[in-house]
Write an enzyme that holds these catalytic residues in place. Structure first.
Site, PDB file in Angstrom:
ATOM      1  CB  SER A 101      69.593  23.738  25.504  1.00  0.00           C
ATOM      2  OG  SER A 101      68.456  23.335  24.788  1.00  0.00           O
ATOM      3  CB  THR A 153      63.491  28.796  23.198  1.00  0.00           C
ATOM      4  OG1 THR A 153      64.030  27.796  22.334  1.00  0.00           O
ATOM      5  CG2 THR A 153      62.312  29.476  22.523  1.00  0.00           C
ATOM      6  CB  THR A 187      62.642  23.389  26.446  1.00  0.00           C
ATOM      7  OG1 THR A 187      62.518  23.659  25.049  1.00  0.00           O
ATOM      8  CG2 THR A 187      62.063  24.527  27.259  1.00  0.00           C
ATOM      9  CG  ASP A 188      65.332  21.671  21.890  1.00  0.00           C
ATOM     10  OD1 ASP A 188      64.284  21.004  21.789  1.00  0.00           O
ATOM     11  OD2 ASP A 188      65.551  22.693  21.220  1.00  0.00           O
TER      12      ASP A 188
END
Length: 182
Positions: free
Chosen positions: A63, A20, A94-95
């Site tokens: 991700s 992101t 971040t996922d």
């Protein structure tokens, strides 16, 4: 007369994997996507006189699209750069960031130098973003931390193993159990 001493700047490797933090708006499709990396734009906006930056453009993926092999490649690259630099910052989505962080620990234990993962919940291109704050914090943290694997975001540093993304809070938290890839 004393000779002037030359101080060497810490060498910080920055590994870019996408996520992101690096998403840009594609006007043709009308969606945010990982296309061109904006990490160099972010770095150019910072005063980085005290460090030497080694840029590694590893991949540019969301991700959620990362495979087990991608996490292994990120871990291997981060550990390799930890042998060549004074610290490593991994810019990551971040996922699935927790899986790459855990992969470094499971493959290599404690690295020679600190490896700090960071990312953003909102893309750099948005007016309200955490991207630049998180990158700045990670660049400082990697110079201060002991060898280990960490995530640095939202004014906190957490050490792996046992770091997960709390979707309700919109940040990372420390848990008792390490993340396992499904």
């Amino acid at each position: 007369m004393a000779k002037p001493t030359t101080m060497t700047k810490p060498r910080i490797a920055i590994i870019s994997t996408g996520g992101t933090i690096e998403k840009t708006y594609d006007e043709l499709s009308g969606v945010l996507a990982n296309g061109l990396s904006v990490l160099d734009v972010m770095l150019a906006s910072l005063e980085l006189r005290g460090i030497e930056v080694l840029r590694v453009q590893l991949m540019n993926k969301d991700s959620l699209e990362m495979s087990h092999d991608d996490h292994t490649l990120i871990a291997t690259t981060a550990e390799s750069m930890a042998r060549a630099a004074d610290g490593v910052v991994v810019v990551h989505g971040t996922d699935r960031l927790q899986y790459s962080g855990e992969r470094v620990v499971s493959m290599f234990g404690t690295p020679r130098r600190p490896i700090v993962f960071t990312g953003a919940m909102r893309p750099y291109e948005l007016r309200s973003t955490d991207a630049l704050q998180n990158l700045t914090e990670a660049l400082l943290a990697v110079q201060l931390l002991a060898p280990g694997v960490y995530v640095c975001m939202h004014n906190q540093v957490l050490q792996f193993p046992g770091v997960t993304k709390d979707r309700r809070l919109g940040t990372f938290v420390k848990t008792d159990e390490a993340a396992t890839e499904t």
